[in-house]
Design an enzyme around this catalytic site. Structure first.
Site, PDB file in Angstrom:
ATOM      1  N   ARG A  38       5.467 -25.201  -0.854  1.00  0.00           N
ATOM      2  CA  ARG A  38       4.927 -24.859  -2.163  1.00  0.00           C
ATOM      3  C   ARG A  38       5.942 -25.287  -3.228  1.00  0.00           C
ATOM      4  O   ARG A  38       7.149 -25.302  -2.959  1.00  0.00           O
ATOM      5  CB  ARG A  38       4.664 -23.355  -2.243  1.00  0.00           C
ATOM      6  CG  ARG A  38       3.574 -22.878  -1.276  1.00  0.00           C
ATOM      7  CD  ARG A  38       3.603 -21.361  -1.167  1.00  0.00           C
ATOM      8  NE  ARG A  38       2.525 -20.851  -0.327  1.00  0.00           N
ATOM      9  CZ  ARG A  38       2.559 -20.818   1.004  1.00  0.00           C
ATOM     10  NH1 ARG A  38       3.612 -21.281   1.644  1.00  0.00           N
ATOM     11  NH2 ARG A  38       1.544 -20.332   1.698  1.00  0.00           N
ATOM     12  N   ASP A  65       1.186 -28.601  -4.356  1.00  0.00           N
ATOM     13  CA  ASP A  65       0.352 -27.459  -4.683  1.00  0.00           C
ATOM     14  C   ASP A  65      -0.975 -27.683  -3.976  1.00  0.00           C
ATOM     15  O   ASP A  65      -1.814 -28.452  -4.434  1.00  0.00           O
ATOM     16  CB  ASP A  65       0.145 -27.347  -6.198  1.00  0.00           C
ATOM     17  CG  ASP A  65      -0.642 -26.102  -6.591  1.00  0.00           C
ATOM     18  OD1 ASP A  65      -1.297 -25.510  -5.699  1.00  0.00           O
ATOM     19  OD2 ASP A  65      -0.625 -25.736  -7.775  1.00  0.00           O
ATOM     20  N   LYS A  67      -3.596 -26.059  -3.623  1.00  0.00           N
ATOM     21  CA  LYS A  67      -4.836 -25.732  -4.331  1.00  0.00           C
ATOM     22  C   LYS A  67      -5.280 -26.870  -5.237  1.00  0.00           C
ATOM     23  O   LYS A  67      -6.450 -26.954  -5.614  1.00  0.00           O
ATOM     24  CB  LYS A  67      -4.652 -24.450  -5.140  1.00  0.00           C
ATOM     25  CG  LYS A  67      -4.440 -23.209  -4.278  1.00  0.00           C
ATOM     26  CD  LYS A  67      -4.283 -21.960  -5.133  1.00  0.00           C
ATOM     27  CE  LYS A  67      -4.081 -20.726  -4.251  1.00  0.00           C
ATOM     28  NZ  LYS A  67      -3.911 -19.491  -5.059  1.00  0.00           N
ATOM     29  N   GLY A  86       0.570 -21.761   9.825  1.00  0.00           N
ATOM     30  CA  GLY A  86       0.639 -20.360  10.223  1.00  0.00           C
ATOM     31  C   GLY A  86      -0.061 -19.437   9.254  1.00  0.00           C
ATOM     32  O   GLY A  86       0.369 -18.300   9.063  1.00  0.00           O
ATOM     33  N   ARG A  88      -3.508 -17.337   7.623  1.00  0.00           N
ATOM     34  CA  ARG A  88      -4.611 -16.547   8.190  1.00  0.00           C
ATOM     35  C   ARG A  88      -5.811 -17.438   8.455  1.00  0.00           C
ATOM     36  O   ARG A  88      -6.020 -18.454   7.766  1.00  0.00           O
ATOM     37  CB  ARG A  88      -5.019 -15.438   7.212  1.00  0.00           C
ATOM     38  CG  ARG A  88      -4.051 -14.291   7.121  1.00  0.00           C
ATOM     39  CD  ARG A  88      -4.754 -13.045   6.605  1.00  0.00           C
ATOM     40  NE  ARG A  88      -3.882 -12.203   5.820  1.00  0.00           N
ATOM     41  CZ  ARG A  88      -4.238 -11.034   5.329  1.00  0.00           C
ATOM     42  NH1 ARG A  88      -5.472 -10.573   5.525  1.00  0.00           N
ATOM     43  NH2 ARG A  88      -3.391 -10.314   4.627  1.00  0.00           N
ATOM     44  N   HIS A 129       2.067  -7.840  11.768  1.00  0.00           N
ATOM     45  CA  HIS A 129       3.369  -8.415  12.077  1.00  0.00           C
ATOM     46  C   HIS A 129       3.635  -8.226  13.554  1.00  0.00           C
ATOM     47  O   HIS A 129       2.878  -7.561  14.272  1.00  0.00           O
ATOM     48  CB  HIS A 129       4.463  -7.779  11.233  1.00  0.00           C
ATOM     49  CG  HIS A 129       4.577  -8.367   9.854  1.00  0.00           C
ATOM     50  ND1 HIS A 129       4.954  -9.675   9.635  1.00  0.00           N
ATOM     51  CD2 HIS A 129       4.359  -7.836   8.626  1.00  0.00           C
ATOM     52  CE1 HIS A 129       4.972  -9.923   8.334  1.00  0.00           C
ATOM     53  NE2 HIS A 129       4.599  -8.818   7.700  1.00  0.00           N
ATOM     54  N   ASP A 159       6.743 -12.768  17.556  1.00  0.00           N
ATOM     55  CA  ASP A 159       6.974 -13.903  16.677  1.00  0.00           C
ATOM     56  C   ASP A 159       7.510 -15.124  17.411  1.00  0.00           C
ATOM     57  O   ASP A 159       7.035 -16.243  17.195  1.00  0.00           O
ATOM     58  CB  ASP A 159       7.970 -13.530  15.578  1.00  0.00           C
ATOM     59  CG  ASP A 159       7.314 -12.819  14.408  1.00  0.00           C
ATOM     60  OD1 ASP A 159       6.074 -12.710  14.392  1.00  0.00           O
ATOM     61  OD2 ASP A 159       8.038 -12.358  13.510  1.00  0.00           O
TER      62      ASP A 159
END
Length: 372
Positions: A38, A65, A67, A86, A88, A129, A159
């Site tokens: 980002r 970016d 988006k 990684g 959702r 988590h 993790d």
């Protein structure tokens, strides 16, 4: 470039924990990992500066970016052998970067997805988590001493062991298959399943009733006195894992104790007290001398800092220093194509233009992709 994955191009979308760990594993093995960062730092959990973010080692970075720049990201996808994300479930699809779109653009792409709950199912859209994933896998319940609450084993099982390492393995397998078939595919790595997989051995033990689901009463969970940690005279700790009969007998010889019956569970509490008393009679360093050259399955319990100075680890160069940070060296070791840490963790955008050039983009295309 060296390493068994030299020449493999991996596009990693910025995330936390297991996905960047998988990217680190691939980079250590020679893959050219380009992180799509980002433009600015966002709240992705535990905040850290890049220079000490060990899981970013060996990579390069380009900022986008997503988006606003899905088309630019797809240009990168077209040049990649593998992709790691990684987020959702559904996020990459909403950005226009889901597997269907990506594989249409690059049919040979290996699309690696890392989540806690998996890409589908009732819990798929929910946050979580490591502690939650290993709890639902039944694994967390097994960690702890008798009569006490479960103890989270840091975030190593979900993790990293059951997450990032599983994803790295899946991506490597899919790359091997893609080299034969010419076709890519999606790798759905879920930490809840990875944690369960790490505990596969215990499924057989449960079936034969050689393992109890009660904590702290079994061979490997501190129930057995000869597989446990004990405090020494100086307040430090040592570990013993004398499972086999001959190693157990050697342990008794070193401790100068009589055999009360290794597998007589009724006498385990008594044995625990005997072992605890014996180990409190000497310092950790003294016990290391007593057990030097022994096969009793003994080792001092070291802190991370102490482990870096241990003679065995020093001999094998098990740790190295990057940007002033001592850290584990790449593993496993390869005799002909060894892995290596090729560069320090990149700042956002660092090395991106060079990486794009290496991936075959022209100067004009790089200018357009990076916006400058």
């Amino acid at each position: 470039m060296s390493g068994p994955l030299a020449g493999i191009r991996v596009l990693e979308f910025e995330s936390i924990g297991p996905a960047p760990f998988a990217g680190m594993l691939l980079a250590d093995m020679g893959a050219d990992v380009l992180v799509v960062d980002r433009p600015a730092t966002t709240d992705l959990g535990l905040k850290r500066e890049r220079w000490y973010d060990v899981m970013m080692r060996g990579k390069r970075s380009v900022t986008l970016d997503l988006k606003k720049s899905a088309a630019a990201a797809l240009e990168l996808v077209s040049k990649a052998d593998a992709l790691i994300e990684g987020m959702r479930p559904g996020v990459m699809e909403r950005l226009g970067l889901g597997p269907e779109v990506a594989l249409a653009r690059n049919p040979k792409l290996v699309y690696g997805r890392m989540t806690g709950w998996g890409q589908d199912g009732p819990l798929a859209p929910r946050a979580g988590h490591d502690i939650n994933y290993i709890a639902l896998a039944g694994v967390l319940n097994a960690f702890g001493r008798k009569g006490e609450a479960p103890v989270p084993p840091l975030n190593l099982v979900g993790d990293f062991g059951g997450g990032g390492m599983l994803l790295g393995f899946g991506v490597a397998c899919a790359l091997l298959e893609a080299a034969r078939s010419g076709k890519g595919q999606v790798v759905d790595a879920a930490m809840v399943e990875g944690a369960s997989l790490l505990a596969a051995m215990f499924a057989g033990f449960l079936k034969t009733k050689t393992w109890s689901e009660a904590r702290g009463v079994n061979i490997l969970d501190t129930g057995a006195p000869w597989y446990n940690v004990y405090q020494t005279k100086d307040g430090k700790y040592v570990s013993i894992g004398s499972i086999e009969a001959r190693f157990y007998q050697e342990l008794l010889q070193k401790l100068k104790l009589k055999d009360l019956g290794q597998h007589d569970r009724k006498r385990w509490p008594q044995m625990q007290k005997q072992f605890a008393k014996a180990f409190r009679s000497k310092t950790r360093a003294q016990w290391c001398k007593v057990f030097a050259g022994s096969d009793a399955c003994f080792a001092p319990v070291l802190s991370w800092s102490e482990a870096r100075r241990d003679p065995h680890n020093v001999f094998r160069n098990s740790f190295l220093e990057v940007s002033g940070v001592q850290q584990p060296a790449p593993a496993p070791r390869f005799s002909r194509t060894p892995g290596a840490v090729r560069r320090a963790p990149p700042e956002r955008g660092e090395g991106g233009r060079e990486a794009l050039a290496a991936w075959g983009f022209s100067a004009a295309e790089i200018q357009k992709l990076t916006g400058g």
